[in-house]
Write a protein that holds these residues in place. Structure first.
Motif, short mmCIF file in Angstrom:
data_model
loop_
_atom_site.label_atom_id
_atom_site.label_comp_id
_atom_site.label_asym_id
_atom_site.label_seq_id
_atom_site.Cartn_x
_atom_site.Cartn_y
_atom_site.Cartn_z
N ARG A 139 -20.35 -2.91 15.50
CA ARG A 139 -19.67 -3.83 14.57
C ARG A 139 -20.55 -4.20 13.40
NH1 ARG A 139 -14.88 -6.78 16.29
NH2 ARG A 139 -14.26 -6.05 18.37
N ILE A 140 -19.91 -4.45 12.26
CA ILE A 140 -20.60 -4.89 11.05
C ILE A 140 -20.70 -6.40 11.10
CG2 ILE A 140 -20.46 -4.98 8.54
CD1 ILE A 140 -18.80 -2.29 8.82
N THR A 141 -21.94 -6.91 11.01
CA THR A 141 -22.15 -8.35 11.15
C THR A 141 -22.40 -9.04 9.83
OG1 THR A 141 -24.48 -7.94 11.55
CG2 THR A 141 -23.07 -8.14 13.49
N ILE A 143 -23.81 -8.37 5.35
CA ILE A 143 -24.26 -7.46 4.30
C ILE A 143 -25.57 -8.00 3.73
CG2 ILE A 143 -22.78 -8.59 2.57
CD1 ILE A 143 -22.36 -5.68 1.44
N LEU A 149 -24.97 -2.53 4.84
CA LEU A 149 -24.26 -3.24 5.90
C LEU A 149 -25.20 -3.47 7.08
CD1 LEU A 149 -20.93 -1.22 5.78
CD2 LEU A 149 -21.34 -3.51 4.86
N ARG A 150 -25.16 -4.70 7.61
CA ARG A 150 -25.89 -4.99 8.84
C ARG A 150 -24.94 -4.77 10.01
NH1 ARG A 150 -28.48 -9.54 6.14
NH2 ARG A 150 -26.82 -10.89 6.91
N ARG A 151 -25.44 -4.16 11.08
CA ARG A 151 -24.58 -3.86 12.21
C ARG A 151 -25.27 -4.19 13.51
NH1 ARG A 151 -22.26 0.72 9.58
NH2 ARG A 151 -20.95 0.73 11.42
N GLN A 168 -16.22 -1.14 13.66
CA GLN A 168 -16.03 0.11 12.94
C GLN A 168 -15.87 1.29 13.89
OE1 GLN A 168 -18.95 1.24 9.97
NE2 GLN A 168 -17.45 2.55 8.96
#
Ligand SMILES: [Zn+2]
Ligand SMILES: [Zn+2]
Length: 195
Positions: A139-141, A143, A149-151, A168
């Motif tokens: 999952r994208i947590t 930016i 993108l942080r994931r 995602q």
């Protein structure tokens, strides 16, 4: 070429396009589409249609990726993998998990022989053979300031993650896999493609 692969839509170069690849239509601006429902929470959708537009090799359609992972469908030919059958993940040496869906052994053997990236990888490419796998959520947590993108990885169905982050992809962790280098597997164990 396995028969189910021969039926896939082709690229302009005549190459069969794996089922998990994203297709872009001319008017597609590449925007990331996010929606929300009670089952998945925030998640990325994709309206692309295999065979319509231009495929972008190396880029997975998040929606089909998740379907294939969850339904045990082959990432190349898109057909189901029998519940008790052996399946193959392809990745780097000792990969703990896989972002590409599982493959039929015949489809994996075909991909390793025709995909230029996998072929060039040689001994660095490994196959993980297993009968089952466990899913997690990528999952994208957020930016970062520089736009990346942080994931984070969450357990499948994590109720908190549903509220905090945007799904995602699914990640597949193979259960007790047997690992071989791709060249060894092809030479010794893989099903043979008829000439
Ligand atoms: Zn798509
Ligand atoms: Zn297949």
């Amino acid at each position: 070429m396995p028969p189910a692969v021969a039926r896939l839509p082709r690229s302009s170069a005549g190459r069969p396009v794996p089922g998990n690849i994203t297709w872009y239509e001319r008017d597609d601006d590449g925007a990331i589409l996010v929606t929300r429902d009670t089952e998945l929470g925030g998640h990325i959708t994709c309206p692309c249609t295999p065979g319509t537009g231009t495929p972008r090799f190396g880029e997975q359609c998040p929606q089909r990726q998740r379907t294939f992972m969850a339904q045990r469908q082959c990432g190349l030919c898109t057909e189901n993998i029998e519940p008790t059958a052996e399946l193959v993940f392809i990745g780097e040496t000792n990969a703990p998990y896989y972002l590409e869906p599982p493959l039929h052994p015949l489809c994996a053997a075909y991909a390793l022989q025709v995909c230029p990236v996998l072929h060039a990888g040689g001994q660095r490419i490994e196959v993980a053979l297993t009968h089952s796998y466990t899913l997690a959520e990528d999952r994208i947590t957020g930016i970062s300031a520089d736009g990346t993108l942080r994931r984070s990885v969450f357990a499948l169905g994590d109720p908190v993650a549903r509220h905090l982050a945007v799904l995602q992809f699914y990640l597949a962790f193979p259960d007790t896999p047997e690992r071989l280098t791709a060249p060894n597997w092809l030479a010794q164990r893989a099903p043979k493609l008829l000439p």
